[in-house]
Enzyme design. Sequence first.
Site, PDB file in Angstrom:
ATOM      1  N   HIS A   1       1.052  -1.686   0.013  1.00  0.00           N
ATOM      2  CA  HIS A   1      -0.068   0.392  -0.247  1.00  0.00           C
ATOM      3  C   HIS A   1       0.687   1.054   0.167  1.00  0.00           C
ATOM      4  CE1 HIS A   1      -3.237  -2.184   1.097  1.00  0.00           C
ATOM      5  NE2 HIS A   1      -4.260  -1.884   1.338  1.00  0.00           N
TER       6      HIS A   1
ATOM      7  N   GLU B   1     -13.060  -9.787  -0.429  1.00  0.00           N
ATOM      8  CA  GLU B   1     -13.963  -9.193   0.195  1.00  0.00           C
ATOM      9  C   GLU B   1     -14.160  -8.500  -1.610  1.00  0.00           C
ATOM     10  OE1 GLU B   1     -12.323  -6.060   3.638  1.00  0.00           O
ATOM     11  OE2 GLU B   1     -10.873  -6.629   2.055  1.00  0.00           O
TER      12      GLU B   1
ATOM     13  N   CYS C   1     -17.112   1.164   1.850  1.00  0.00           N
ATOM     14  CA  CYS C   1     -16.170   1.715   0.564  1.00  0.00           C
ATOM     15  C   CYS C   1     -16.513   1.274  -0.514  1.00  0.00           C
ATOM     16  CB  CYS C   1     -15.235   1.139   1.300  1.00  0.00           C
ATOM     17  SG  CYS C   1     -14.010   1.727   2.395  1.00  0.00           S
TER      18      CYS C   1
ATOM     19  N   GLU D   1     -18.477  -4.023   1.611  1.00  0.00           N
ATOM     20  CA  GLU D   1     -18.241  -3.047   1.425  1.00  0.00           C
ATOM     21  C   GLU D   1     -18.421  -1.351   2.149  1.00  0.00           C
ATOM     22  OE1 GLU D   1     -13.607  -1.502   2.021  1.00  0.00           O
ATOM     23  OE2 GLU D   1     -14.070  -3.944   1.812  1.00  0.00           O
TER      24      GLU D   1
ATOM     25  N   CYS E   1     -10.608   2.182   7.101  1.00  0.00           N
ATOM     26  CA  CYS E   1     -11.374   2.631   6.039  1.00  0.00           C
ATOM     27  C   CYS E   1     -12.564   3.614   5.356  1.00  0.00           C
ATOM     28  CB  CYS E   1     -10.439   1.593   4.841  1.00  0.00           C
ATOM     29  SG  CYS E   1     -11.439   0.250   5.228  1.00  0.00           S
ATOM     30  N   CYS E   2     -13.629   2.820   6.104  1.00  0.00           N
ATOM     31  CA  CYS E   2     -14.789   2.871   6.008  1.00  0.00           C
ATOM     32  C   CYS E   2     -15.483   4.288   7.223  1.00  0.00           C
ATOM     33  CB  CYS E   2     -16.048   1.363   6.226  1.00  0.00           C
ATOM     34  SG  CYS E   2     -15.617   0.180   5.717  1.00  0.00           S
TER      35      CYS E   2
ATOM     36  N   HIS F   1     -11.461  -8.051  -5.596  1.00  0.00           N
ATOM     37  CA  HIS F   1     -10.894  -7.020  -4.412  1.00  0.00           C
ATOM     38  C   HIS F   1     -12.197  -5.778  -5.264  1.00  0.00           C
ATOM     39  CE1 HIS F   1     -10.694  -3.834  -1.492  1.00  0.00           C
ATOM     40  NE2 HIS F   1     -10.249  -5.152  -1.028  1.00  0.00           N
TER      41      HIS F   1
ATOM     42  N   GLY G   1      -0.737  -2.987  -5.719  1.00  0.00           N
ATOM     43  CA  GLY G   1      -1.483  -4.276  -5.097  1.00  0.00           C
ATOM     44  C   GLY G   1      -3.106  -3.306  -4.489  1.00  0.00           C
ATOM     45  N   HIS G   2      -3.264  -2.004  -3.915  1.00  0.00           N
ATOM     46  CA  HIS G   2      -4.106  -1.728  -4.282  1.00  0.00           C
ATOM     47  C   HIS G   2      -4.348  -0.099  -4.658  1.00  0.00           C
ATOM     48  CE1 HIS G   2      -8.135  -0.054  -2.720  1.00  0.00           C
ATOM     49  NE2 HIS G   2      -8.043  -0.924  -1.283  1.00  0.00           N
TER      50      HIS G   2
END
Length: 615
Positions: free
Chosen positions: A134, A301, A319, A317, A385-386, A249, A183-184
Amino acid sequence: MAEQQARLQAWQGVSFTRVTINDEFWKPRLKVLRQTTLPDCLTKCEETGRIDNFAKAAGLLEGHYEGKYYNDSDVYKVLEGIAYALMSERDAALEAEADRIIGLISAAQEEDGYLCAYFTLEHPEGKWTDMEKHEMYNGGHLIEAAVAYYEATGKRELLEVACRLADHYDSVFGPGKRHWVEGHEEIELALVKLFRVTQNSRYLNLALWLLEERGHGYGSGTIWDNPDWGPAYCQDDVPVREIRQVTGHAVRAMYLYTAMADVVHTTGDSAYAAALHRVWNHTVERNMYLTGGIGPSRHNEGFTTDYDLPNETAYCETCAAIAMVFWNHRMNLAFGDSRYADVVERELYNGTLSGISLSGDKYFYENPLASQGGHHRVPWFETSCCPTNLARYLPAIGQYVYAVTAEGLAVNQYMSSEAELVLDSGLGVSLKQSTQYPWNGRIELEVNPAAAAGFSLRLRVPEWCSGYRVEVKAEGEGSAGVEERIDQGYLVLSRTWSPGDMVVLELEMPVSRVRATPEVEADRGRVAVQRGPVVYCLEQTDHPGRSYDAFSLPAGAKFQVGHRPELLGGVTVLQSMDEAGRPLTFIPYYAWDNREPGFMQVWVQEQEDGGLYRL
């Protein structure tokens, strides 16, 4: 539905700073956001060491890094939310606290521009060795916060940190340098934002390069080594131009598509546009819940197989729902089609709003469509994160209301507001929208151009709407001189507009019974209820003495509609009778779990001809 290739439009978005929301539904929520949610998230970031991590990385405090390696991003998202709040209403104390945190972030940045507190403190030798860690995800959220804070306050300190960080990325990665597949996803869309505010083409080119890195075997690290996930988990299985279906994801996928839509809007790339149309159809038609939720699986997720949409175990989720707003808003601007604004609306009133309590200080990470009583909002998460995403998303919802088109203006969302807009011709136009939406379908729109001028006004006709009536009121003219047509889901009104002209749009808003496509096994023999944009559910507190799933809704059941200003912040409830003649009360899905704990259902068993209906 066959693959649709909407024509490129490249509408211009309208900053929420040009929109004043005075809506009875949204204004109280924005007040709670400012008074409760933002201070709550700031406090939690302080208590959990997220802010102190920067002070430690700067050598201003002793100690080790606290929490997850991606925790920097939560601080950045809260700063972005503060920026949006400051743009709406300047607050000296809040701004001073933000400036203090920005000072710590700036001090933590290394000489070469690198910034990631976890690696600075704990593993300096591990920088850029695992694409899952990240590093650029954190950086992307820093960039978004920096752009927002600069636009809100005119202060450049965080923007300069962001530019130094992006320059560092560009010095290490790119053509002829190192490969990298983050990756994200997040950095890609953030770099486009940075390009737009700085006009430095290096940032746009780096965003394009990072998108093109995917699907060529360059990825390595924790994700790629996990046999249960693999490259599809982070959308590294095929080149982005060849994407045909949603995988992996959910949040990562939506952030990727958001960046791709930004590229289409900026460059007009036809291959990106084709890929986005394909994956949008696949996502919305086969992998999206009625509430707008996406990603059914806790395991990744994200996504599994087409039509796998369980209710009790739905991950959905928060997010991911917010990211669906980001993507679909960009799609609407790129292609001028109302179906994307329809998805934004579905998320606004259902999938995203369910993620936060009415009190503004409890949150859902997961948003199931059924619960036997064990699922509840909580004050915080280790991975939060949410909550922090909600803190930056809600104060900026005004940006989704209007758009500027080549021929005039578009009204994408209905909420009482005032907007100061500028046509492509340079003419200023003020719009004043008055409505009781989402409880009532009547919308009044006052049009005030700086001078009489001809242009088109597009009014979205929502997908749920069964009919509408429109009237243009102009002194001495009535509706004369109005050219009316339907285009890509919009009612287009073209005429010479004068100050004080009024448009009245009335959208029919009956109660709708919704049945899932037969492929969705979880919803066979079940029915859901929707009125206007709002999806409804049953909650145990309104049905004492009854147990979960021990009732059904007759196929011909009638509904009574009534507004309850004293209930759940003011909601319209729907009332009917079950198969035994007992009352049923449906409340908006977003408002569940704000009272006594108990069961909840969106999809209710349906009875037909004396027995339970089965497909």
